[in-house]
Each structure stands twice: as structure tokens, then as C-alpha cells.
Design an enzyme around this catalytic site. Sequence first.
Site, PDB file in Angstrom:
ATOM      1  N   ASP A  73       0.895  -0.956  -0.039  1.00  9.65           N
ATOM      2  CA  ASP A  73      -0.030  -0.077  -0.154  1.00  9.65           C
ATOM      3  C   ASP A  73       1.037   1.100   0.010  1.00  9.65           C
ATOM      4  O   ASP A  73       2.009   1.162   0.654  1.00  9.65           O
ATOM      5  CB  ASP A  73      -0.989   0.012   1.217  1.00  9.65           C
ATOM      6  CG  ASP A  73      -2.061   0.933   0.909  1.00  9.65           C
ATOM      7  OD1 ASP A  73      -2.554   1.108  -0.190  1.00  9.65           O
ATOM      8  OD2 ASP A  73      -2.749   1.452   1.889  1.00  9.65           O
ATOM      9  N   LYS A 179      13.653   5.784 -12.245  1.00 11.18           N
ATOM     10  CA  LYS A 179      12.584   5.705 -11.005  1.00 11.18           C
ATOM     11  C   LYS A 179      12.846   4.464 -10.228  1.00 11.18           C
ATOM     12  O   LYS A 179      12.637   4.666  -8.941  1.00 11.18           O
ATOM     13  CB  LYS A 179      11.217   5.808 -11.442  1.00 11.18           C
ATOM     14  CG  LYS A 179      10.265   5.880 -10.462  1.00 11.18           C
ATOM     15  CD  LYS A 179       8.668   5.728 -11.348  1.00 11.18           C
ATOM     16  CE  LYS A 179       7.826   5.445 -10.225  1.00 11.18           C
ATOM     17  NZ  LYS A 179       6.317   5.297 -10.854  1.00 11.18           N
TER      18      LYS A 179
END
Length: 200
Positions: A73, A179
Site C-alpha cells: 500500500d 525511477k
Amino acid sequence: MSERKKVVLATRNKGKVKEFNSLFAELGWEGISLDAFEGVPEVVEDGDTFEANALKKATTIATYLNMPAVGDDSGLEVDALGGRPGVYSARYAGEHASDEQNWRKLLDELRGVPAQQRTARFRCVLVLAEPGKEPMVAQGTCEGVIAEAPEGTNGFGYDPVFYLPDKGVTMAQLPPEEKNRISHRAMAMGNLLAAIKRQG
């Protein structure tokens, strides 16, 4: 060569699956999306923390499929908004909002807030659950600033408005491989890999 360990990724988000698999390569693991399985229960993310949601996802899927599962999450915490959108990042502008609708709402809420007060971070909590074992929890963050306007077309979510001062670009302007080195998910994954290696 031994067969690659298969781990279920408790997500249907193709962007996340792609990121996970590039990060999993070091362990020789293969992450499989929930899309590969039929009848998997939908996990309601009703926790009030990232860890609660990640733990629920991982343990529910691991138990149902009887195989290792990673639940994650993650979301955006904006200091000027008291940490919002937080666990509601994916549905900030409504239950089925698009990425663009979410970041547009964020920019509207921050209109007029000066740059030095637009500090924010992406936070990711990962939980590896294996049947019969204690779940492993790891987290990572990536600090930045909310830009005035979107830039870049890479990534997903809030990447176009998440500006990295030390790089001089938004997250969406970074090549995927860069990234993957600096993202909150990469940091959390690095911490999870370290924990897995310590366990042997």
C-alpha cells in the site's frame, strides 16, 4: 539453475507489476499479477494506515492461494494537507477517479500554497506473507515537492506533479530505470530484500 520462486503480487496494477518484477530480478523471483488467477477475493482496503492495508492484502491472498504473496500500500503524504491524501491517494477525487482527476484535485487544494510549503513524500509499505510464516514488513519513502503543474509522461499516479528538487524534474520525467532506483517502492523493496536475505 533452480526454478524461479513465484510470488503473487496482490495487485492488478500493471505499472506496479512491472516495477516489482524489475526489482525482484535480483532475488531471481517472479512476480505474478492477480489477473493470472480466477476467483481471488477482492480485498477491501479499509485500514487507516498503509501497513494495515498491505498486511490485509498479503495475508488474504497468501491464505487463499496457499503461496507467497506481497501486498503493498502506498500513497502520497502532503505536509500542507496534514498528510492527505495518504491511504486515500488512489481514490482521492472519488471511488473510480483517474490518476489525472486525483492530481488535479490535489493541485486545486494547493493553489496559492508557496513552494517551500508544498513538501511531500511518497510512502510505500510492503508485506511479504507466506503460509505458516510470520509476515515481513518493510517500508520506504521518497521526498519531494508538489509542482505547480504536471510535467512528464512516464510513471503513473501522482508522478507528473511530484517534483524532485535534487533531480530538477518530476517523477514522470525520469526514465523508468532511474525511477526504480529512487522510488518509495524501490526503497521499500530494498529494505524487504535485505530482510529476506537476513532470514536466509
